[in-house]
Write a protein that holds these residues in place. Structure first.
Motif, PDB file in Angstrom:
ATOM      1  N   GLY A  81      -6.530  17.405  -5.808  1.00 59.21           N
ATOM      2  CA  GLY A  81      -5.439  18.331  -5.576  1.00 59.21           C
ATOM      3  C   GLY A  81      -5.621  19.279  -4.403  1.00 59.21           C
ATOM      4  N   ARG A  82      -6.599  19.034  -3.554  1.00 65.07           N
ATOM      5  CA  ARG A  82      -6.778  19.882  -2.369  1.00 65.07           C
ATOM      6  C   ARG A  82      -5.575  19.691  -1.447  1.00 65.07           C
ATOM      7  NH1 ARG A  82     -12.155  19.386   0.969  1.00 65.07           N
ATOM      8  NH2 ARG A  82     -12.935  20.303  -0.941  1.00 65.07           N
ATOM      9  N   PRO A  83      -5.071  20.782  -0.834  1.00 65.48           N
ATOM     10  CA  PRO A  83      -3.939  20.642   0.102  1.00 65.48           C
ATOM     11  C   PRO A  83      -4.302  19.704   1.251  1.00 65.48           C
ATOM     12  CG  PRO A  83      -4.374  22.948  -0.375  1.00 65.48           C
ATOM     13  CD  PRO A  83      -5.499  22.169  -0.996  1.00 65.48           C
ATOM     14  N   ARG A  84      -3.312  18.909   1.678  1.00 68.30           N
ATOM     15  CA  ARG A  84      -3.561  17.924   2.715  1.00 68.30           C
ATOM     16  C   ARG A  84      -3.631  18.592   4.081  1.00 68.30           C
ATOM     17  NH1 ARG A  84      -1.531  14.560   6.454  1.00 68.30           N
ATOM     18  NH2 ARG A  84       0.637  15.152   6.310  1.00 68.30           N
ATOM     19  N   SER A  85      -4.654  18.247   4.829  1.00 68.98           N
ATOM     20  CA  SER A  85      -4.823  18.688   6.201  1.00 68.98           C
ATOM     21  C   SER A  85      -4.078  17.714   7.114  1.00 68.98           C
ATOM     22  CB  SER A  85      -6.305  18.713   6.565  1.00 68.98           C
ATOM     23  OG  SER A  85      -6.472  18.931   7.945  1.00 68.98           O
ATOM     24  N   SER A  86      -3.732  18.140   8.302  1.00 71.38           N
ATOM     25  CA  SER A  86      -3.129  17.224   9.270  1.00 71.38           C
ATOM     26  C   SER A  86      -4.194  16.665  10.223  1.00 71.38           C
ATOM     27  CB  SER A  86      -2.028  17.928  10.060  1.00 71.38           C
ATOM     28  OG  SER A  86      -2.543  19.063  10.711  1.00 71.38           O
ATOM     29  N   HIS A  87      -5.456  17.078  10.018  1.00 69.98           N
ATOM     30  CA  HIS A  87      -6.567  16.612  10.853  1.00 69.98           C
ATOM     31  C   HIS A  87      -7.532  15.770  10.030  1.00 69.98           C
ATOM     32  CE1 HIS A  87      -5.663  19.137  14.346  1.00 69.98           C
ATOM     33  NE2 HIS A  87      -5.109  19.911  13.432  1.00 69.98           N
TER      34      HIS A  87
ATOM     35  N   PRO B  27       0.844  -1.194   0.000  1.00 63.90           N
ATOM     36  CA  PRO B  27       0.000   0.000   0.000  1.00 63.90           C
ATOM     37  C   PRO B  27       0.885   1.252   0.000  1.00 63.90           C
ATOM     38  CG  PRO B  27       0.127  -0.885   2.216  1.00 63.90           C
ATOM     39  CD  PRO B  27       0.875  -1.844   1.317  1.00 63.90           C
ATOM     40  N   ALA B  28       0.354   2.355  -0.515  1.00 63.28           N
ATOM     41  CA  ALA B  28       1.087   3.623  -0.538  1.00 63.28           C
ATOM     42  C   ALA B  28       0.632   4.474   0.651  1.00 63.28           C
ATOM     43  CB  ALA B  28       0.835   4.355  -1.845  1.00 63.28           C
ATOM     44  N   PHE B  29       1.580   4.891   1.476  1.00 58.10           N
ATOM     45  CA  PHE B  29       1.261   5.724   2.634  1.00 58.10           C
ATOM     46  C   PHE B  29       0.864   7.117   2.155  1.00 58.10           C
ATOM     47  CE2 PHE B  29       2.769   8.659   6.027  1.00 58.10           C
ATOM     48  CZ  PHE B  29       1.877   8.275   7.012  1.00 58.10           C
ATOM     49  N   CYS B  30      -0.280   7.614   2.630  1.00 53.14           N
ATOM     50  CA  CYS B  30      -0.799   8.919   2.204  1.00 53.14           C
ATOM     51  C   CYS B  30      -0.729   9.976   3.291  1.00 53.14           C
ATOM     52  CB  CYS B  30      -2.247   8.781   1.734  1.00 53.14           C
ATOM     53  SG  CYS B  30      -2.427   7.706   0.315  1.00 53.14           S
ATOM     54  N   GLY B  31      -0.593   9.588   4.546  1.00 55.44           N
ATOM     55  CA  GLY B  31      -0.488  10.579   5.605  1.00 55.44           C
ATOM     56  C   GLY B  31      -0.954  10.061   6.947  1.00 55.44           C
ATOM     57  N   LEU B  32      -0.567  10.813   7.976  1.00 58.46           N
ATOM     58  CA  LEU B  32      -0.978  10.524   9.339  1.00 58.46           C
ATOM     59  C   LEU B  32      -1.779  11.713   9.827  1.00 58.46           C
ATOM     60  CD1 LEU B  32      -0.680   8.546  11.743  1.00 58.46           C
ATOM     61  CD2 LEU B  32       1.307   9.891  12.455  1.00 58.46           C
ATOM     62  N   PHE B  33      -2.951  11.458  10.380  1.00 53.78           N
ATOM     63  CA  PHE B  33      -3.908  12.503  10.722  1.00 53.78           C
ATOM     64  C   PHE B  33      -4.318  12.405  12.185  1.00 53.78           C
ATOM     65  CE2 PHE B  33      -4.252  11.277   6.353  1.00 53.78           C
ATOM     66  CZ  PHE B  33      -4.342  12.472   5.656  1.00 53.78           C
ATOM     67  N   LEU B  34      -4.494  13.557  12.828  1.00 52.68           N
ATOM     68  CA  LEU B  34      -5.073  13.616  14.159  1.00 52.68           C
ATOM     69  C   LEU B  34      -6.581  13.606  14.002  1.00 52.68           C
ATOM     70  CD1 LEU B  34      -4.967  14.043  17.231  1.00 52.68           C
ATOM     71  CD2 LEU B  34      -4.901  16.516  16.773  1.00 52.68           C
ATOM     72  N   ASN B  35      -7.239  12.683  14.680  1.00 53.35           N
ATOM     73  CA  ASN B  35      -8.692  12.564  14.608  1.00 53.35           C
ATOM     74  C   ASN B  35      -9.290  13.137  15.894  1.00 53.35           C
ATOM     75  OD1 ASN B  35     -11.262  11.887  13.842  1.00 53.35           O
ATOM     76  ND2 ASN B  35     -11.004   9.691  14.150  1.00 53.35           N
ATOM     77  N   ALA B  36      -9.126  14.448  16.088  1.00 54.35           N
ATOM     78  CA  ALA B  36      -9.527  15.097  17.338  1.00 54.35           C
ATOM     79  C   ALA B  36     -11.032  15.106  17.549  1.00 54.35           C
ATOM     80  CB  ALA B  36      -8.987  16.527  17.378  1.00 54.35           C
ATOM     81  N   ARG B  37     -11.816  14.924  16.509  1.00 51.64           N
ATOM     82  CA  ARG B  37     -13.271  14.868  16.695  1.00 51.64           C
ATOM     83  C   ARG B  37     -13.673  13.619  17.471  1.00 51.64           C
ATOM     84  NH1 ARG B  37     -12.841  17.643  11.838  1.00 51.64           N
ATOM     85  NH2 ARG B  37     -14.151  19.499  11.740  1.00 51.64           N
ATOM     86  N   THR B  38     -12.856  12.570  17.368  1.00 51.34           N
ATOM     87  CA  THR B  38     -13.105  11.348  18.124  1.00 51.34           C
ATOM     88  C   THR B  38     -12.447  11.441  19.497  1.00 51.34           C
ATOM     89  OG1 THR B  38     -13.270  10.030  16.124  1.00 51.34           O
ATOM     90  CG2 THR B  38     -12.746   8.851  18.143  1.00 51.34           C
ATOM     91  N   SER B  39     -11.172  11.827  19.502  1.00 46.45           N
ATOM     92  CA  SER B  39     -10.415  11.952  20.747  1.00 46.45           C
ATOM     93  C   SER B  39      -9.132  12.711  20.451  1.00 46.45           C
ATOM     94  CB  SER B  39     -10.085  10.561  21.295  1.00 46.45           C
ATOM     95  OG  SER B  39      -9.082  10.631  22.284  1.00 46.45           O
ATOM     96  N   ARG B  40      -8.645  13.484  21.401  1.00 45.65           N
ATOM     97  CA  ARG B  40      -7.373  14.197  21.218  1.00 45.65           C
ATOM     98  C   ARG B  40      -6.202  13.231  21.139  1.00 45.65           C
ATOM     99  NH1 ARG B  40      -6.006  17.919  25.552  1.00 45.65           N
ATOM    100  NH2 ARG B  40      -6.681  16.213  26.851  1.00 45.65           N
TER     101      ARG B  40
END
Length: 158
Positions: free
Chosen positions: A151-157, A85-98
């Motif tokens: 092509g939307r800029p990647r968010s970290s969240h 698989p190709a890694f696309c990013g690591l995201f903080l899912n703060a809506r679920t938990s900090r």
């Protein structure tokens, strides 16, 4: 097919996250953007939370993210990765938990040796054209699709 009572949805997820808060310093999950030969995306619908999501789940102690990804794809949609698989990013899912983080991968090489069969956890799994996504795709899933394909800029969240 057995579905959880919708009234239970309101307390089940927060209860699990309360448990994880004390049992783990951080939670890590994986999700896969599985793309078939026609460019369609695999989405799933759970019995216990609303909306359509990329398939995925939690990474257990002693498990790599790729092992967790492969297991979740097999269990949730009968998909077996046949390439890395190709890694696309690591995201903080703060809506679920900090404390919750999600690693997203793109999967283009796979087989589906048997058709999806609904389970107690996953009630639907199907491939959809990007221009014909089902109603109820979650905000996080829609944002990742826009980042990967529009092509939307990647968010970290998430």
């Amino acid at each position: 097919m057995i579905l959880l009572n919708p009234d239970r949805r309101s307390w089940l997820t927060p209860l699990l996250h309360l448990y994880w808060r004390f049992s783990r310093g951080m939670t890590l999950g994986v999700r896969a953007c599985v793309v078939d030969a026609d460019g369609r995306l695999l989405l799933i619908r759970h019995s216990y939370t609303p909306g359509w999501h990329f398939p995925g789940g939690g990474v257990e102690v002693g498990q790599t993210v790729e092992e967790a990804l492969a297991m979740e794809l097999r269990e949730e949609a009968h998909v077996v990765m046949t390439g890395a698989p190709a890694f696309c990013g690591l995201f903080l899912n703060a809506r679920t938990s900090r404390r919750d983080h999600v690693a997203l991968f793109r999967v283009d090489s796979f087989e589906q040796p048997s058709p999806f069969v609904p389970t107690r956890e996953i009630v639907e799994a199907a491939f959809f054209a990007r221009e014909a996504l089902p109603e109820g795709v979650t905000r996080g899933t829609r944002e990742r699709i826009a980042e990967l394909f529009e092509g939307r800029p990647r968010s970290s969240h998430w």
